[in-house]
Design a protein around this motif. Structure first.
Motif, PDB file in Angstrom:
ATOM      1  N   VAL A   1      -7.710  57.047 -11.586  1.00 22.99           N
ATOM      2  CA  VAL A   1      -8.861  57.347 -10.724  1.00 22.99           C
ATOM      3  C   VAL A   1      -9.724  56.112 -10.506  1.00 22.99           C
ATOM      4  O   VAL A   1     -10.094  55.778  -9.379  1.00 22.99           O
ATOM      5  CB  VAL A   1      -9.724  58.481 -11.344  1.00 22.99           C
ATOM      6  N   ASN A   2     -10.071  55.440 -11.585  1.00 23.31           N
ATOM      7  CA  ASN A   2     -10.961  54.288 -11.523  1.00 23.31           C
ATOM      8  C   ASN A   2     -10.833  53.511 -12.836  1.00 23.31           C
ATOM      9  O   ASN A   2      -9.987  53.832 -13.657  1.00 23.31           O
ATOM     10  CB  ASN A   2     -12.412  54.717 -11.257  1.00 23.31           C
ATOM     11  N   GLY A   3     -11.649  52.517 -13.023  1.00 28.45           N
ATOM     12  CA  GLY A   3     -11.628  51.719 -14.240  1.00 28.45           C
ATOM     13  C   GLY A   3     -11.106  50.310 -14.008  1.00 28.45           C
ATOM     14  O   GLY A   3     -10.580  49.986 -12.937  1.00 28.45           O
ATOM     15  N   TRP A   4     -11.279  49.465 -15.009  1.00 33.02           N
ATOM     16  CA  TRP A   4     -10.916  48.048 -14.937  1.00 33.02           C
ATOM     17  C   TRP A   4      -9.449  47.854 -14.562  1.00 33.02           C
ATOM     18  O   TRP A   4      -9.133  47.126 -13.621  1.00 33.02           O
ATOM     19  CB  TRP A   4     -11.203  47.398 -16.296  1.00 33.02           C
ATOM     20  N   ARG A   5      -8.542  48.494 -15.286  1.00 35.19           N
ATOM     21  CA  ARG A   5      -7.108  48.324 -15.005  1.00 35.19           C
ATOM     22  C   ARG A   5      -6.736  48.920 -13.654  1.00 35.19           C
ATOM     23  O   ARG A   5      -5.972  48.317 -12.901  1.00 35.19           O
ATOM     24  CB  ARG A   5      -6.249  48.948 -16.109  1.00 35.19           C
ATOM     25  N   HIS A   6      -7.262  50.102 -13.357  1.00 32.21           N
ATOM     26  CA  HIS A   6      -6.970  50.754 -12.079  1.00 32.21           C
ATOM     27  C   HIS A   6      -7.352  49.856 -10.906  1.00 32.21           C
ATOM     28  O   HIS A   6      -6.659  49.826  -9.883  1.00 32.21           O
ATOM     29  CB  HIS A   6      -7.708  52.092 -11.985  1.00 32.21           C
ATOM     30  N   ASP A   7      -8.451  49.122 -11.069  1.00 28.67           N
ATOM     31  CA  ASP A   7      -8.940  48.264  -9.992  1.00 28.67           C
ATOM     32  C   ASP A   7      -8.173  46.950  -9.877  1.00 28.67           C
ATOM     33  O   ASP A   7      -8.487  46.119  -9.027  1.00 28.67           O
ATOM     34  CB  ASP A   7     -10.434  47.983 -10.173  1.00 28.67           C
ATOM     35  N   GLY A   8      -7.174  46.756 -10.745  1.00 29.36           N
ATOM     36  CA  GLY A   8      -6.328  45.566 -10.651  1.00 29.36           C
ATOM     37  C   GLY A   8      -6.982  44.287 -11.130  1.00 29.36           C
ATOM     38  O   GLY A   8      -6.560  43.195 -10.743  1.00 29.36           O
ATOM     39  N   LEU A   9      -7.975  44.407 -11.997  1.00 33.05           N
ATOM     40  CA  LEU A   9      -8.658  43.235 -12.513  1.00 33.05           C
ATOM     41  C   LEU A   9      -7.862  42.628 -13.669  1.00 33.05           C
ATOM     42  O   LEU A   9      -7.051  43.313 -14.299  1.00 33.05           O
ATOM     43  CB  LEU A   9     -10.071  43.611 -12.943  1.00 33.05           C
ATOM     44  N   PRO A  10      -8.080  41.346 -13.982  1.00 32.90           N
ATOM     45  CA  PRO A  10      -7.291  40.689 -15.025  1.00 32.90           C
ATOM     46  C   PRO A  10      -7.462  41.333 -16.392  1.00 32.90           C
ATOM     47  O   PRO A  10      -8.551  41.752 -16.765  1.00 32.90           O
ATOM     48  CB  PRO A  10      -7.852  39.259 -15.053  1.00 32.90           C
ATOM     49  N   TRP A  11      -6.341  41.388 -17.132  1.00 30.31           N
ATOM     50  CA  TRP A  11      -6.380  41.900 -18.501  1.00 30.31           C
ATOM     51  C   TRP A  11      -5.150  41.417 -19.249  1.00 30.31           C
ATOM     52  O   TRP A  11      -4.166  40.986 -18.647  1.00 30.31           O
ATOM     53  CB  TRP A  11      -6.493  43.427 -18.524  1.00 30.31           C
ATOM     54  N   ALA A  12      -5.233  41.479 -20.576  1.00 38.34           N
ATOM     55  CA  ALA A  12      -4.144  41.070 -21.450  1.00 38.34           C
ATOM     56  C   ALA A  12      -3.912  42.143 -22.478  1.00 38.34           C
ATOM     57  O   ALA A  12      -4.782  42.997 -22.730  1.00 38.34           O
ATOM     58  CB  ALA A  12      -4.484  39.751 -22.125  1.00 38.34           C
TER      59      ALA A  12
END
Length: 130
Positions: free
Chosen positions: A117-128
């Motif tokens: 629905v939403n969130g940091w990962r959903h929005d395609g932002l950088p993560w490790a």
């Protein structure tokens, strides 16, 4: 307290690298679910107690921040823990606290799943992830 979407939070971090970005999730979430780059891990609570100790959290953030006037941005799984942690920081005198709405994994969808629905990962932002 300010409330930003993950995309707004990422834009702010790019424009202001002096912001202390804090992941308040448990260590296992931070390590195995993933986290944004450059984030500092300071858990709001940990397993097995699962009870926050606000004074301890505030002291850990203050050590990292150096001053209660430094901007502090908080991230958790869905935005609930970070809200409580932000309230504790404000009560302790922090003057520029930012909560990342929807957190790292976002709100639950109709099937009780996150990241859809939403969130940091959903929005395609950088993560490790480890």
């Amino acid at each position: 307290m300010k409330h930003l979407t993950p995309r707004q939070a990422w834009e702010l971090l790019q424009a202001h690298p002096d912001v202390l970005f804090v992941d308040v999730r448990m260590e296992i979430e931070y390590l195995y679910v993933g986290h944004p780059p450059g984030i500092v891990h300071i858990a709001w609570y940990e397993y097995p107690d699962m009870q926050p100790v606000p004074e301890q959290f505030v002291q850990q953030v203050l050590r990292e921040a150096g001053s209660p006037s430094r901007p502090v941005m908080l991230l958790c799984r869905s935005g609930n823990r970070s809200l409580a942690a932000g309230e504790a920081l404000e009560a302790a005198g922090f003057t520029d606290v930012i909560n990342v709405l929807h957190g790292f994994e976002g709100d639950l969808d109709e099937h009780a799943h996150r990241n859809t629905v939403n969130g940091w990962r959903h929005d395609g932002l950088p993560w490790a992830q480890f």
